[in-house]
Design a protein around this motif. Structure first.
Motif, mmCIF file in Angstrom:
data_model
loop_
_atom_site.group_PDB
_atom_site.id
_atom_site.type_symbol
_atom_site.label_atom_id
_atom_site.label_comp_id
_atom_site.label_asym_id
_atom_site.label_seq_id
_atom_site.Cartn_x
_atom_site.Cartn_y
_atom_site.Cartn_z
ATOM 1 N N ILE A 180 -3.126 13.910 -6.835
ATOM 2 C CA ILE A 180 -3.522 12.517 -5.815
ATOM 3 C C ILE A 180 -3.245 11.065 -5.534
ATOM 4 C CG2 ILE A 180 -5.092 14.445 -4.924
ATOM 5 C CD1 ILE A 180 -7.413 12.167 -4.351
ATOM 6 N N ALA A 181 -2.885 10.335 -4.795
ATOM 7 C CA ALA A 181 -2.385 9.125 -4.956
ATOM 8 C C ALA A 181 -2.944 8.761 -3.931
ATOM 9 C CB ALA A 181 -1.238 8.820 -5.398
ATOM 10 N N PHE A 182 -3.366 7.717 -2.978
ATOM 11 C CA PHE A 182 -3.578 7.222 -2.361
ATOM 12 C C PHE A 182 -3.645 4.829 -2.580
ATOM 13 C CE2 PHE A 182 -7.967 7.980 -4.436
ATOM 14 C CZ PHE A 182 -8.222 7.045 -4.105
ATOM 15 N N LYS A 183 -2.729 4.247 -1.055
ATOM 16 C CA LYS A 183 -3.093 2.821 -1.221
ATOM 17 C C LYS A 183 -4.258 2.356 -0.331
ATOM 18 C CE LYS A 183 0.382 -0.475 0.333
ATOM 19 N NZ LYS A 183 1.913 -0.723 0.582
ATOM 20 N N THR A 184 -5.285 1.247 -0.698
ATOM 21 C CA THR A 184 -5.516 1.101 0.098
ATOM 22 C C THR A 184 -5.398 -0.239 0.391
ATOM 23 O OG1 THR A 184 -6.613 -0.017 -1.330
ATOM 24 C CG2 THR A 184 -7.340 1.564 -1.496
ATOM 25 N N ASP A 185 -5.746 -0.436 1.864
ATOM 26 C CA ASP A 185 -5.830 -1.715 2.900
ATOM 27 C C ASP A 185 -6.618 -2.800 2.841
ATOM 28 O OD1 ASP A 185 -8.122 -1.105 3.787
ATOM 29 O OD2 ASP A 185 -8.878 -0.740 5.824
ATOM 30 N N ASP A 186 -6.652 -3.631 2.883
ATOM 31 C CA ASP A 186 -7.354 -4.865 2.328
ATOM 32 C C ASP A 186 -8.751 -5.140 2.500
ATOM 33 O OD1 ASP A 186 -7.882 -4.933 4.660
ATOM 34 O OD2 ASP A 186 -6.915 -6.992 5.932
ATOM 35 N N ALA A 187 -9.345 -4.267 2.743
ATOM 36 C CA ALA A 187 -11.373 -3.468 2.999
ATOM 37 C C ALA A 187 -11.519 -2.799 2.282
ATOM 38 C CB ALA A 187 -11.337 -3.309 3.992
ATOM 39 N N GLY A 188 -10.379 -2.005 1.062
ATOM 40 C CA GLY A 188 -10.410 -0.907 0.056
ATOM 41 C C GLY A 188 -10.671 0.512 0.513
ATOM 42 N N ARG A 189 -10.195 0.823 2.297
ATOM 43 C CA ARG A 189 -10.218 1.593 2.279
ATOM 44 C C ARG A 189 -8.829 2.776 2.503
ATOM 45 N NH1 ARG A 189 -13.058 -1.166 7.273
ATOM 46 N NH2 ARG A 189 -10.297 -1.506 7.544
ATOM 47 N N PRO A 190 -9.262 3.628 1.863
ATOM 48 C CA PRO A 190 -7.594 4.557 1.363
ATOM 49 C C PRO A 190 -6.615 4.782 2.667
ATOM 50 C CG PRO A 190 -9.525 5.584 0.112
ATOM 51 C CD PRO A 190 -10.237 4.798 1.342
ATOM 52 N N ILE A 191 -5.760 4.750 3.060
ATOM 53 C CA ILE A 191 -5.028 4.633 4.456
ATOM 54 C C ILE A 191 -3.778 5.295 4.053
ATOM 55 C CG2 ILE A 191 -5.695 2.469 5.116
ATOM 56 C CD1 ILE A 191 -3.134 1.205 4.324
ATOM 57 N N LEU A 192 -3.192 6.058 2.884
ATOM 58 C CA LEU A 192 -1.970 6.695 2.850
ATOM 59 C C LEU A 192 -2.298 7.353 1.462
ATOM 60 C CD1 LEU A 192 0.652 7.266 3.858
ATOM 61 C CD2 LEU A 192 1.753 4.894 2.316
ATOM 62 N N LEU A 193 -1.879 8.803 1.772
ATOM 63 C CA LEU A 193 -2.482 9.592 0.756
ATOM 64 C C LEU A 193 -1.713 10.473 0.308
ATOM 65 C CD1 LEU A 193 -5.056 11.653 -0.770
ATOM 66 C CD2 LEU A 193 -5.061 12.531 1.601
ATOM 67 N N PHE A 194 -1.759 10.836 -0.871
ATOM 68 C CA PHE A 194 0.383 11.947 -0.845
ATOM 69 C C PHE A 194 -0.999 13.018 -2.515
ATOM 70 C CE2 PHE A 194 1.611 7.418 -0.826
ATOM 71 C CZ PHE A 194 2.954 8.311 -0.377
ATOM 72 N N ILE A 195 -0.538 14.486 -2.195
ATOM 73 C CA ILE A 195 -1.610 15.880 -2.631
ATOM 74 C C ILE A 195 -0.463 16.141 -2.361
ATOM 75 C CG2 ILE A 195 -2.548 16.316 -0.020
ATOM 76 C CD1 ILE A 195 -4.579 17.050 -1.893
ATOM 77 N N GLY A 196 -0.321 16.946 -4.065
ATOM 78 C CA GLY A 196 0.505 18.141 -4.068
ATOM 79 C C GLY A 196 0.400 18.086 -5.904
ATOM 80 N N LYS A 197 1.477 17.716 -6.471
ATOM 81 C CA LYS A 197 1.795 18.300 -7.564
ATOM 82 C C LYS A 197 3.203 17.132 -8.411
ATOM 83 C CE LYS A 197 -0.937 21.436 -9.472
ATOM 84 N NZ LYS A 197 -1.404 20.675 -10.465
ATOM 85 N N ALA A 198 2.467 16.421 -8.902
ATOM 86 C CA ALA A 198 3.062 15.496 -9.896
ATOM 87 C C ALA A 198 4.633 15.733 -10.738
ATOM 88 C CB ALA A 198 2.179 14.605 -10.706
ATOM 89 N N ILE A 256 4.834 12.373 -6.891
ATOM 90 C CA ILE A 256 3.855 13.625 -5.995
ATOM 91 C C ILE A 256 4.306 13.882 -5.113
ATOM 92 C CG2 ILE A 256 1.871 14.429 -5.127
ATOM 93 C CD1 ILE A 256 0.204 12.501 -6.389
ATOM 94 N N LYS A 257 5.191 15.559 -5.740
ATOM 95 C CA LYS A 257 5.247 16.273 -4.753
ATOM 96 C C LYS A 257 4.467 17.130 -3.909
ATOM 97 C CE LYS A 257 9.918 19.414 -3.912
ATOM 98 N NZ LYS A 257 10.938 20.039 -4.434
ATOM 99 N N GLY A 258 4.642 16.892 -2.378
ATOM 100 C CA GLY A 258 3.441 17.353 -1.954
ATOM 101 C C GLY A 258 3.830 17.431 -0.184
ATOM 102 N N GLU A 259 1.967 16.991 0.242
ATOM 103 C CA GLU A 259 2.216 16.629 1.651
ATOM 104 C C GLU A 259 1.788 15.008 1.834
ATOM 105 O OE1 GLU A 259 1.177 18.480 4.460
ATOM 106 O OE2 GLU A 259 2.476 19.766 3.336
ATOM 107 N N ARG A 260 1.934 14.709 2.321
ATOM 108 C CA ARG A 260 1.723 13.563 2.838
ATOM 109 C C ARG A 260 1.190 12.517 4.383
ATOM 110 N NH1 ARG A 260 4.436 8.592 5.827
ATOM 111 N NH2 ARG A 260 6.044 9.880 6.374
#
Length: 88
Positions: free
Chosen positions: A30-48, A54-58
């Protein structure tokens, strides 16, 4: 694919603001990007792949805050299949 309760425990934590975090969760990368408050807002899940992409779901998070900064609405939308490139 949907986000389960165990994954939500990871995504409901607060991380470093404006960062990109790569880790594993069970059998997924998994990989995720956080906003300015540190909350995850974009998630990639699958296999690297061999380059680490990562190739999978967004998934994208929809947060609605009131005037005092309290969360009024919080849900994750499945944006579909993700190829081997990140979309920032």
């Amino acid at each position: 694919m949907t986000i389960g309760d165990e994954m939500m425990k990871v995504l409901n934590k607060t991380y470093a603001p404006m960062s990109f975090i790569e880790t594993t969760f069970k059998r997924y990368d998994i990989a995720f990007k956080t906003d300015d408050a540190g909350r995850p807002i974009l998630l990639f899940i699958g296999k690297a792949n061999e380059t680490g992409r990562i190739k999978g779901e967004r998934f994208a998070r929809r947060l609605v805050l009131d005037d005092s900064g309290n969360i009024v609405k919080d849900h994750w939308d499945n944006k579909g299949k993700q190829t081997d490139t990140y979309a920032f």
